[in-house]
Design a protein around this motif. Structure first.
Motif, PDB file in Angstrom:
ATOM      1  N   SER A   1       0.683  -1.435  -0.300  1.00 23.22           N
ATOM      2  CA  SER A   1       0.239  -0.023  -0.262  1.00 23.22           C
ATOM      3  C   SER A   1       0.790   0.631  -0.127  1.00 23.22           C
ATOM      4  O   SER A   1       2.120   1.480   0.524  1.00 23.22           O
ATOM      5  CB  SER A   1      -1.191   0.222   1.189  1.00 23.22           C
ATOM      6  OG  SER A   1      -0.059   0.462   2.734  1.00 23.22           O
ATOM      7  N   ASN A   2       0.515   2.322  -0.493  1.00 25.40           N
ATOM      8  CA  ASN A   2       0.484   3.316  -0.440  1.00 25.40           C
ATOM      9  C   ASN A   2       0.882   4.261   1.592  1.00 25.40           C
ATOM     10  O   ASN A   2      -0.086   4.268   1.799  1.00 25.40           O
ATOM     11  CB  ASN A   2       0.204   4.655  -1.462  1.00 25.40           C
ATOM     12  CG  ASN A   2       0.563   4.328  -2.731  1.00 25.40           C
ATOM     13  OD1 ASN A   2       1.426   4.067  -3.267  1.00 25.40           O
ATOM     14  ND2 ASN A   2      -0.174   5.012  -3.753  1.00 25.40           N
ATOM     15  N   GLN A   3       2.137   4.443   1.258  1.00 23.83           N
ATOM     16  CA  GLN A   3       2.539   5.135   2.952  1.00 23.83           C
ATOM     17  C   GLN A   3       2.321   6.018   3.392  1.00 23.83           C
ATOM     18  O   GLN A   3       2.348   7.194   4.161  1.00 23.83           O
ATOM     19  CB  GLN A   3       3.569   3.884   2.995  1.00 23.83           C
ATOM     20  CG  GLN A   3       3.802   2.357   3.836  1.00 23.83           C
ATOM     21  CD  GLN A   3       2.189   2.563   4.029  1.00 23.83           C
ATOM     22  OE1 GLN A   3       1.728   3.008   5.324  1.00 23.83           O
ATOM     23  NE2 GLN A   3       1.579   1.071   3.693  1.00 23.83           N
ATOM     24  N   VAL A   4       2.796   6.874   1.321  1.00 24.76           N
ATOM     25  CA  VAL A   4       3.661   8.551   2.043  1.00 24.76           C
ATOM     26  C   VAL A   4       1.652   8.560   0.662  1.00 24.76           C
ATOM     27  O   VAL A   4       2.620   9.175  -0.404  1.00 24.76           O
ATOM     28  CB  VAL A   4       4.403   9.242   1.714  1.00 24.76           C
ATOM     29  CG1 VAL A   4       4.595  10.362   1.552  1.00 24.76           C
ATOM     30  CG2 VAL A   4       5.466   7.754   3.032  1.00 24.76           C
ATOM     31  N   LEU A   5       1.032   9.953   1.720  1.00 24.67           N
ATOM     32  CA  LEU A   5       0.189  10.603   0.717  1.00 24.67           C
ATOM     33  C   LEU A   5       0.458  11.951   0.737  1.00 24.67           C
ATOM     34  O   LEU A   5       0.570  12.444   1.362  1.00 24.67           O
ATOM     35  CB  LEU A   5      -0.658  10.422   0.927  1.00 24.67           C
ATOM     36  CG  LEU A   5      -1.697   8.958   1.351  1.00 24.67           C
ATOM     37  CD1 LEU A   5      -2.983   8.870   2.045  1.00 24.67           C
ATOM     38  CD2 LEU A   5      -1.407   8.068   0.889  1.00 24.67           C
ATOM     39  N   THR A   6       0.661  13.109  -0.430  1.00 18.83           N
ATOM     40  CA  THR A   6       0.387  14.658  -0.902  1.00 18.83           C
ATOM     41  C   THR A   6      -1.036  14.381  -0.868  1.00 18.83           C
ATOM     42  O   THR A   6      -1.185  14.237  -1.487  1.00 18.83           O
ATOM     43  CB  THR A   6       1.230  14.277  -1.532  1.00 18.83           C
ATOM     44  OG1 THR A   6       1.569  13.980  -2.662  1.00 18.83           O
ATOM     45  CG2 THR A   6       2.712  13.566  -1.129  1.00 18.83           C
ATOM     46  N   ALA A   7      -0.951  16.054  -0.672  1.00 17.47           N
ATOM     47  CA  ALA A   7      -1.958  16.854  -1.393  1.00 17.47           C
ATOM     48  C   ALA A   7      -1.683  18.319  -0.974  1.00 17.47           C
ATOM     49  O   ALA A   7      -1.575  18.824  -0.322  1.00 17.47           O
ATOM     50  CB  ALA A   7      -3.180  17.314  -0.608  1.00 17.47           C
ATOM     51  N   GLY A   8      -1.133  18.803  -2.148  1.00 14.12           N
ATOM     52  CA  GLY A   8      -0.863  20.344  -2.318  1.00 14.12           C
ATOM     53  C   GLY A   8       0.642  20.177  -1.610  1.00 14.12           C
ATOM     54  O   GLY A   8       1.460  19.437  -1.830  1.00 14.12           O
TER      55      GLY A   8
ATOM     56  N   TRP B   1      -7.303  25.158   5.179  1.00 17.72           N
ATOM     57  CA  TRP B   1      -7.911  24.279   4.203  1.00 17.72           C
ATOM     58  C   TRP B   1      -9.359  24.725   3.864  1.00 17.72           C
ATOM     59  O   TRP B   1     -10.445  23.820   3.769  1.00 17.72           O
ATOM     60  CB  TRP B   1      -8.325  22.409   3.802  1.00 17.72           C
ATOM     61  CG  TRP B   1      -6.544  22.242   3.384  1.00 17.72           C
ATOM     62  CD1 TRP B   1      -5.386  22.606   2.665  1.00 17.72           C
ATOM     63  CD2 TRP B   1      -6.438  20.465   3.109  1.00 17.72           C
ATOM     64  NE1 TRP B   1      -4.746  22.188   2.325  1.00 17.72           N
ATOM     65  CE2 TRP B   1      -4.873  20.461   2.799  1.00 17.72           C
ATOM     66  CE3 TRP B   1      -6.967  19.676   3.727  1.00 17.72           C
ATOM     67  CZ2 TRP B   1      -5.036  19.362   2.674  1.00 17.72           C
ATOM     68  CZ3 TRP B   1      -6.972  18.529   3.476  1.00 17.72           C
ATOM     69  CH2 TRP B   1      -5.397  18.426   2.612  1.00 17.72           C
ATOM     70  N   GLU B   2      -9.577  26.152   4.534  1.00 12.06           N
ATOM     71  CA  GLU B   2     -10.816  26.367   4.589  1.00 12.06           C
ATOM     72  C   GLU B   2     -11.119  26.320   3.448  1.00 12.06           C
ATOM     73  O   GLU B   2     -13.331  25.854   3.492  1.00 12.06           O
ATOM     74  CB  GLU B   2     -10.837  28.488   5.149  1.00 12.06           C
ATOM     75  CG  GLU B   2     -11.163  27.999   6.775  1.00 12.06           C
ATOM     76  CD  GLU B   2      -9.479  28.095   6.599  1.00 12.06           C
ATOM     77  OE1 GLU B   2      -8.465  27.721   5.926  1.00 12.06           O
ATOM     78  OE2 GLU B   2      -8.783  28.444   8.292  1.00 12.06           O
ATOM     79  N   LYS B   3     -11.084  27.011   2.495  1.00  9.87           N
ATOM     80  CA  LYS B   3     -11.623  26.221   0.623  1.00  9.87           C
ATOM     81  C   LYS B   3     -11.491  25.421   0.336  1.00  9.87           C
ATOM     82  O   LYS B   3     -11.708  24.195  -0.393  1.00  9.87           O
ATOM     83  CB  LYS B   3     -11.384  27.964  -0.330  1.00  9.87           C
ATOM     84  CG  LYS B   3     -11.159  29.101   1.186  1.00  9.87           C
ATOM     85  CD  LYS B   3     -10.927  30.698  -0.461  1.00  9.87           C
ATOM     86  CE  LYS B   3     -11.080  31.459   0.573  1.00  9.87           C
ATOM     87  NZ  LYS B   3     -10.580  32.532  -0.463  1.00  9.87           N
ATOM     88  N   LYS B   4     -10.189  24.773   0.252  1.00  6.89           N
ATOM     89  CA  LYS B   4      -9.766  23.677  -0.680  1.00  6.89           C
ATOM     90  C   LYS B   4     -11.075  22.305   0.055  1.00  6.89           C
ATOM     91  O   LYS B   4     -11.156  21.038  -0.375  1.00  6.89           O
ATOM     92  CB  LYS B   4      -8.409  23.300   0.153  1.00  6.89           C
ATOM     93  CG  LYS B   4      -8.166  22.314  -0.823  1.00  6.89           C
ATOM     94  CD  LYS B   4      -6.347  22.387  -0.106  1.00  6.89           C
ATOM     95  CE  LYS B   4      -5.767  20.744  -1.235  1.00  6.89           C
ATOM     96  NZ  LYS B   4      -4.839  21.263  -2.271  1.00  6.89           N
ATOM     97  N   LEU B   5     -11.530  22.283   1.564  1.00  8.59           N
ATOM     98  CA  LEU B   5     -12.170  21.710   1.942  1.00  8.59           C
ATOM     99  C   LEU B   5     -13.826  21.793   1.444  1.00  8.59           C
ATOM    100  O   LEU B   5     -13.962  22.430   2.782  1.00  8.59           O
ATOM    101  CB  LEU B   5     -11.879  20.995   3.165  1.00  8.59           C
ATOM    102  CG  LEU B   5     -11.613  18.860   4.173  1.00  8.59           C
ATOM    103  CD1 LEU B   5     -12.063  17.935   2.875  1.00  8.59           C
ATOM    104  CD2 LEU B   5     -11.382  18.564   5.091  1.00  8.59           C
ATOM    105  N   ALA B   6     -14.189  21.670   0.227  1.00 12.39           N
ATOM    106  CA  ALA B   6     -15.744  21.921   0.166  1.00 12.39           C
ATOM    107  C   ALA B   6     -16.788  21.231   0.878  1.00 12.39           C
ATOM    108  O   ALA B   6     -16.979  20.075   0.978  1.00 12.39           O
ATOM    109  CB  ALA B   6     -15.528  22.312  -1.012  1.00 12.39           C
ATOM    110  N   ALA B   7     -17.637  21.918   1.723  1.00 10.52           N
ATOM    111  CA  ALA B   7     -18.681  20.861   1.849  1.00 10.52           C
ATOM    112  C   ALA B   7     -19.659  21.358   0.538  1.00 10.52           C
ATOM    113  O   ALA B   7     -19.579  22.352  -0.340  1.00 10.52           O
ATOM    114  CB  ALA B   7     -19.768  22.191   2.387  1.00 10.52           C
TER     115      ALA B   7
END
Length: 219
Positions: free
Chosen positions: A121-128, A201-207
């Motif tokens: 499994s992928n053990q290192v994840l990235t987002a920005g 992440w107020e804008k990045k994690l959108a409702a």
């Protein structure tokens, strides 16, 4: 990087799976013919195969028998839903069996489960500028460590592995809290708000109205 081969005679399904797995950090190749799939498996190394049963050239069952001695994990993804079909696929050595139509989140969860079983499994994840070391349970933003609770960490991993996918509150709650969801989203919403604040992440994690949340990541 984890390499996944997607074998399905319907190109739109191949493209859908490819899009979502690539967004989750996997390297994917697609093919719509059984014989071409066998040729590709001969030439290249794959960590996992997602395999339809009804294929031109050679059936998924034929491909399964071909790859079984290689020890490559296989998940059947097929419209064949009868119990006898599932039993046959699993007896041939498949690691899992998913019936179409399927939920993308469930597919990703099954892929992760099979890869973990094979220690791939992928053990290192990235987002920005956010990096998550899953095994060490360590999160950094722009190189600085961010302290998260267990539930916040679980939500973050789920969001990153499903970038740009709208996740239902029910799915988030049941995957992270490992309890049945009864419609009260206050606990989940509070944890999401805290996660947003800690990561900026107020804008990045959108409702998503009447659904839940989506991590928006440029493609």
């Amino acid at each position: 990087m984890i390499k996944i081969l997607i074998v399905d005679d319907e190109k739109p399904i191949c493209d859908l799976i490819d899009l979502n797995l690539s967004a989750a950090g996997y390297c994917c190749q697609t093919v719509q013919d059984g014989l071409k799939a066998a040729e590709l498996i001969e030439k290249e190394s794959f960590d996992l195969i997602l395999l339809d049963i009804m294929l031109p050239g050679a059936s998924g069952y034929d491909i399964m028998e071909y790859v079984r001695p290689m020890g490559i994990p296989v998940i059947f993804i097929t419209a064949k839903h009868e119990v006898r079909d599932r039993v046959k696929g699993l007896k041939l050595g498949a690691d899992d069996y998913l019936v179409k139509p399927f939920d993308v989140v469930e597919l990703l969860a099954r892929v992760e489960a099979v890869l973990r079983r094979y220690n791939k499994s992928n053990q290192v994840l990235t987002a920005g500028d956010v990096t998550v070391d899953v095994e060490a349970r360590r999160v950094t933003k722009a190189g600085k460590e961010v302290a998260l609770t267990n539930k916040e960490f679980g939500l973050l991993v789920l969001f990153i592995r499903n970038k740009n996918v709208a996740l239902f509150r029910e799915t988030l709650y049941e995957r992270v809290w490992e309890e049945e969801y009864f419609g009260d989203s206050r606990t989940l919403d509070l944890h999401v708000q805290r996660l947003r604040k800690k990561l900026g992440w107020e804008k990045k994690l959108a409702a998503v109205y009447k659904v839940g949340y989506r991590l928006e990541e440029p493609k």
